[in-house]
Design a protein around this motif. Structure first.
Motif, PDB file in Angstrom:
ATOM      1  N   ALA A 107      67.381  22.890  -2.255  1.00 58.68           N
ATOM      2  CA  ALA A 107      67.149  23.338  -0.853  1.00 58.68           C
ATOM      3  C   ALA A 107      66.307  24.622  -0.839  1.00 58.68           C
ATOM      4  O   ALA A 107      65.389  24.530  -0.076  1.00 58.68           O
ATOM      5  CB  ALA A 107      68.541  23.889  -0.302  1.00 58.68           C
ATOM      6  N   GLY A 108      66.391  25.288  -1.974  1.00 64.87           N
ATOM      7  CA  GLY A 108      65.523  26.601  -1.784  1.00 64.87           C
ATOM      8  C   GLY A 108      64.117  26.399  -2.632  1.00 64.87           C
ATOM      9  O   GLY A 108      62.991  26.586  -1.789  1.00 64.87           O
ATOM     10  N   GLY A 147      57.332  33.881   1.623  1.00 69.25           N
ATOM     11  CA  GLY A 147      57.653  32.670   1.391  1.00 69.25           C
ATOM     12  C   GLY A 147      57.102  32.240  -0.134  1.00 69.25           C
ATOM     13  O   GLY A 147      57.719  31.469  -0.797  1.00 69.25           O
ATOM     14  N   ALA A 148      55.941  32.831  -0.566  1.00 69.67           N
ATOM     15  CA  ALA A 148      55.283  32.729  -1.621  1.00 69.67           C
ATOM     16  C   ALA A 148      56.144  33.253  -2.915  1.00 69.67           C
ATOM     17  O   ALA A 148      56.576  32.658  -3.855  1.00 69.67           O
ATOM     18  CB  ALA A 148      53.819  33.456  -1.640  1.00 69.67           C
ATOM     19  N   ALA A 149      56.846  34.543  -2.475  1.00 71.81           N
ATOM     20  CA  ALA A 149      57.796  35.152  -3.484  1.00 71.81           C
ATOM     21  C   ALA A 149      59.014  34.264  -3.648  1.00 71.81           C
ATOM     22  O   ALA A 149      59.552  33.967  -4.746  1.00 71.81           O
ATOM     23  CB  ALA A 149      58.081  36.409  -3.128  1.00 71.81           C
ATOM     24  N   PRO A 187      56.049  32.456 -16.225  1.00 75.02           N
ATOM     25  CA  PRO A 187      56.798  33.887 -16.618  1.00 75.02           C
ATOM     26  C   PRO A 187      58.052  34.219 -15.738  1.00 75.02           C
ATOM     27  O   PRO A 187      58.913  34.705 -16.257  1.00 75.02           O
ATOM     28  CB  PRO A 187      55.655  34.662 -15.949  1.00 75.02           C
ATOM     29  N   ALA A 188      58.156  33.666 -14.469  1.00 72.59           N
ATOM     30  CA  ALA A 188      59.492  33.826 -13.940  1.00 72.59           C
ATOM     31  C   ALA A 188      60.750  33.228 -14.408  1.00 72.59           C
ATOM     32  O   ALA A 188      61.622  33.612 -14.527  1.00 72.59           O
ATOM     33  CB  ALA A 188      59.393  33.167 -12.495  1.00 72.59           C
ATOM     34  N   VAL A 194      60.637  32.187  -7.199  1.00 78.77           N
ATOM     35  CA  VAL A 194      61.802  32.180  -7.678  1.00 78.77           C
ATOM     36  C   VAL A 194      62.495  31.165  -7.716  1.00 78.77           C
ATOM     37  O   VAL A 194      63.182  30.529  -8.537  1.00 78.77           O
ATOM     38  CB  VAL A 194      62.591  33.592  -6.764  1.00 78.77           C
ATOM     39  N   PHE A 195      62.551  30.328  -6.436  1.00 80.17           N
ATOM     40  CA  PHE A 195      63.399  29.317  -6.406  1.00 80.17           C
ATOM     41  C   PHE A 195      62.916  28.054  -7.173  1.00 80.17           C
ATOM     42  O   PHE A 195      63.737  27.304  -7.876  1.00 80.17           O
ATOM     43  CB  PHE A 195      63.659  28.725  -4.884  1.00 80.17           C
ATOM     44  N   TRP A 196      61.437  27.860  -7.220  1.00 77.17           N
ATOM     45  CA  TRP A 196      61.051  26.647  -8.059  1.00 77.17           C
ATOM     46  C   TRP A 196      61.240  26.946  -9.780  1.00 77.17           C
ATOM     47  O   TRP A 196      61.839  25.816 -10.570  1.00 77.17           O
ATOM     48  CB  TRP A 196      59.547  26.826  -7.953  1.00 77.17           C
TER      49      TRP A 196
END
Length: 302
Positions: free
Chosen positions: A224-225, A10-12, A251-252, A16-18
């Protein structure tokens, strides 16, 4: 063990989604103004959610509607208005990210008195190190914009709103399902941004396919994500821990931009990202706080 693994996934997913939201903003604002983009983003989200909630016979009482409406106003309307508005006026994206990175510290500062989530000394160090890492990552943008001084108050206000909404969400601990929460909050955001775009005379969407591709990106990945995972993780691991994960979004985002737009990260991106990761690890890997038998005032009042 299973819970720890699901929390890690969930953290990963949240990171990614945020971070995809910043990419979607760049995609969409190439074709339309920010309020037009946000208005149609939320139309596409709210309509099917309301239909699904009706089909599932989701029921709300007055207090639930008030709470989720408040959260939608803070975490979606005010937050996104501040961030998008500041960038539109010339505040550099990196500077906006740096301002937004203060959110974990703001949440941690009030999480103890209001929520009983008291960060340890190790976690305070992690929060400070993470903020330093974000500063390193985006330092190249500072001072490069031509925005008026007051425009910097917009992302500041947005971050304060997101922090307040995060703390309220955790304090209230709403019993409604994630679908019920998202339906009310996105409907409030839909009405808000439709009204803003209409008032500015920018409600008409562009005809090109590029705009709708950006809307689809924001709907699926960011709303949604991103926001869905944010709410889910907030319920599972607490306000301080989930907010700290946002340190990893600059960074992401740079990775997203490199892959999609061939934007080469600055020379400080990698070392800054590693510092961010160290700060997040100090907060998340440390021992969890001991449970207390004290019932928060908001819970006792329910």
């Amino acid at each position: 063990m299973r819970s720890t693994r699901s929390d890690a996934l969930g953290a990963a997913a949240l990171v990614v989604f945020w971070s995809s939201g910043f990419v979607g903003a760049e995609l969409g604002t190439r074709y339309a103004a920010a309020d037009t983009l946000l208005a149609w983003r939320y139309v596409v989200v709210a309509v099917p959610l309301v239909a699904l909630a009706v089909a599932c016979r989701t029921r709300y009482d007055g207090r639930a509607l008030g709470r989720h409406g408040t959260l939608g106003l803070l975490c979606q309307c005010v937050y996104l208005s501040g961030v998008f508005g500041g960038v539109e006026l010339g505040v550099p994206a990196g500077t906006t990210a740096l301002i937004a990175a203060a959110q974990p510290l703001l949440v941690a500062a009030v999480a103890g008195p209001l929520l009983g989530e008291r960060p340890t000394v190790r976690q305070w160090w992690g929060l400070a190190i993470g903020l330093t890492g974000v500063g390193v990552v985006v330092s190249g943008d500072i001072g490069s914009g031509g925005a008026p001084a007051w425009a910097y108050l917009l992302p500041v206000g947005g971050v304060l709103a997101l922090s307040a909404g995060t703390v309220l969400q955790r304090r209230w601990r709403p019993a409604e399902t994630l679908l019920a929460s998202l339906t009310v909050q996105t409907t409030v955001a839909c009405v808000f941004f439709l009204a803003a775009a209409a008032a500015a005379g920018r409600l008409q969407p562009p005809a090109g396919a590029g705009f709708w591709w950006a809307v689809a990106w924001l709907v699926i990945l960011s709303t949604a994500g991103g926001y869905g995972t944010y709410l889910l993780m907030l319920r599972r691991v607490g306000a301080t821990r989930v907010s700290t994960l946002l340190y990893l979004t600059p960074p992401a985002t740079m990775v997203w931009a490199w892959l999609m737009f061939a934007e080469t990260p600055g020379p400080l991106a990698v070392p800054g990202g590693l510092v961010c990761a160290l700060g997040v690890a100090l907060v998340l890997v440390g021992p969890r706080r001991r449970k207390t038998t004290t019932v928060p005032a908001a819970e006792a009042a329910r």
